[in-house]
Design an enzyme around this catalytic site. Structure first.
Site: not given
Ligand code: TXE
Length: 501
Positions: A184, A259, A293, A392
């Protein structure tokens, strides 16, 4: 000025789902926005709970049939190498799609992210040829053999910030160890995942082994994370989402790797190679538009070089080429989404109350009518309790702090709920060793920006994650171990039930 890369590749009208070898649409559509002009780039056809279930069932069926899970090692390797070759052949297109979708400079997508995706498949293809099993012979009259089997169906939930590099790592590892999977991608950045899955199909992976479901986290992601027939789940994304996913998976006792975020300290000592440390600090916070990250987002400076370093850093930050990510000279593009732009900017409101000084940036870039362009920003914080030193931000936003002694630097570095990376710049062997012994992070880079060695574990302490990714860590995660005890000698057994009634 150099020419903008031509839009010579196609963007699909709708990003469909790939289930059991078929491209499937649905009636619920979500827009995918171009961060440069804020227009709709394409749509995704959201997979609902029913379609997610079909994808999991297809993965399960193919797994049980053994079309991939029981394929001989050399045949599996050949397919993985073919995927890598196809990614290389389509590297220009994949980099263009990635850059269009998330606003990362094309040069970085083409130079680093796409080659990394190809390398992920090659790495795991080579890794599996070196797999070993254990045998224990110490127990008299028994031979205990430990073997690994593919675990089954893997759910792979990817992030938006470097989609092809990060999601390919999960797919490559899951496939290499013989699993089927349901991928996904983030609803923000589906383009390269959709194209990569086409290339995976073209390389000969049997239908149903790799499935892809598009959609929001709350619908598609949640349906996948809570599905009872998932054997393992690997996630990269935010810490809050990571908690929700781990809770959902926990109800089914599904093992997870997470991660998550970071707030990594980049510690620069007076005795560091000044120019390299400056280059490294700029790379660590401004690569990928700061949306990574592993960003070195807290820059800790020893007092002797602090002023000179900040001056040089501000100067170079002002010189950064901000613009259309498709232009070859662009160093920083727009942030990925409007919502993210607003979140990054909201941290400026915390500065005054925390006693932070804005050194450069802190506002929307001038000169752009459209697009989520944010000025590369640096602030000086009085101490580590400032919001910008704790949260972050995930954007081009650096927070400087000063320190006197190494111990002070270690204390600041470790005063964080995160623990993903640490960076240390010094010419002292003793200081480097002290950092190695003291800094609480999953990865530590001495005199270098991030270097990702795939043989070595990558992941974080504390709220930066659960589990690790690497050759061995992925082998442990994506396979089950089985101990089989063979009787090899004459061992008399106790005879039960022969006594008088
Ligand atoms: O990512 P999300 P978001 C951090 C960064 C950013 C924050 C939020 O600080 O501002 O996270 O980012 C899926 N059940 N990073 O909200 O929500 C979603 O559809 C299952 C760090 O945009 O973490 C997507 O495919 N899946 C980082 C994935 O999770 C769910 C990279 C990531 O989305 C879900 C990105 C649920 N309940 C953001 N809710 C890194 N570690 O590099 C969301 N998703």
């Amino acid at each position: 000025m150099l020419a903008r890369a031509k839009p010579e590749f196609a963007i699909p009208e709708v990003c469909r789902n790939f289930v059991n070898g078929q491209w499937v649409i649905s009636s619920v559509r979500l827009p995918v926005i171009n961060p440069v002009d804020e227009q709709v780039l394409t749509e995704i056809a959201e997979a609902d709970t029913g379609l997610v279930d079909e994808a999991v069932r297809a993965a399960r069926l193919t797994f049980e049939q053994g079309v991939w899970s029981k394929l001989g090692l050399e045949d599996r390797q050949k397919v993985l190498f073919r995927i890598a070759d196809l990614i290389d052949e389509h590297a220009d297109e994949l980099a263009w799609l990635e850059s269009m979708n998330i606003g990362s400079p094309l040069s970085q997508c083409r130079g680093r992210h796409v080659p990394r995706a190809a390398y992920n498949f090659r790495f795991f293809a080579e890794y599996i040829s070196q797999s070993r099993s254990d045998a224990y012979t110490q127990l008299e009259n028994y031979l205990s053999v430990v073997t690994r089997e593919p675990v089954g169906v893997a759910a792979l939930i990817g992030p938006w910030n470097a989609p092809i590099a990060l999601t390919s790592m999960k797919i490559a590892a899951a496939l290499a160890f013989g699993n089927s999977c349901v991928v996904k991608p983030s609803e923000i950045s589906p383009l390269t995942a959709v194209r990569m899955v086409e290339l995976i199909r073209d390389s000969g992976v049997p239908d149903g082994v790799v499935n892809l479901v598009n959609g929001s986290g709350t619908v598609t992601g949640a349906a996948l994370a809570s599905h009872p027939d998932i054997d393992v789940l690997s996630f990269t994304g935010g810490t809050t989402t990571g908690r929700a996913i781990m809770s959902a998976a926990g109800k089914n006792l599904t093992p997870v790797t997470l991660e998550l975020g970071g707030k990594s300290a980049n510690i620069i000592f007076d005795d560091a190679d000044f120019d390299r440390a400056l280059d490294g600090a700029l790379i660590s916070i401004f690569s990928n538009n700061g949306q990574q990250c592993l960003a070195g987002s807290r820059i800790l400076l020893q007092e002797g070089i602090a002023e000179k370093f900040m001056d040089a850093f501000i100067q170079r930050t002002r010189n950064l080429k901000i613009g259309d990510p498709l232009l070859p000279e662009t160093e920083v593009g727009p942030l990925a989404t409007k919502q993210h732009f607003e979140r990054v900017h909201s941290f400026v409101d915390t500065l005054e109350a925390d006693g932070c000084k804005l050194l450069v940036g802190g506002k929307r870039c001038s000169g752009f009518d459209k697009g989520f362009y944010y000025e590369p920003t640096a602030v000086l914080a009085p101490d580590n309790s400032a919001v910008v030193c704790q949260e972050e931000i995930f954007g081009p936003f650096a927070a400087f702090q000063l320190f006197k002694t190494p111990q002070e630097a270690w204390d600041i570095a470790n005063d964080s709920k995160f623990g993903l990376l640490g960076y240390v710049w010094t010419s002292s062997y003793a200081t480097a060793m002290a950092a190695h012994e003291t800094v609480k992070s999953g990865v530590l880079c001495i005199n270098s920006p991030i270097i990702r060695e795939l043989r070595a574990p990558f992941g974080g302490y504390k709220e930066s994650g659960v589990g690790r990714e690497s050759g061995a860590a992925c082998e442990a995660f994506y396979s089950e171990v089985k101990t089989t005890a063979f009787l090899t000698g004459d061992v008399p057994l106790r005879k039960l039930g022969l006594g008088e009634a």
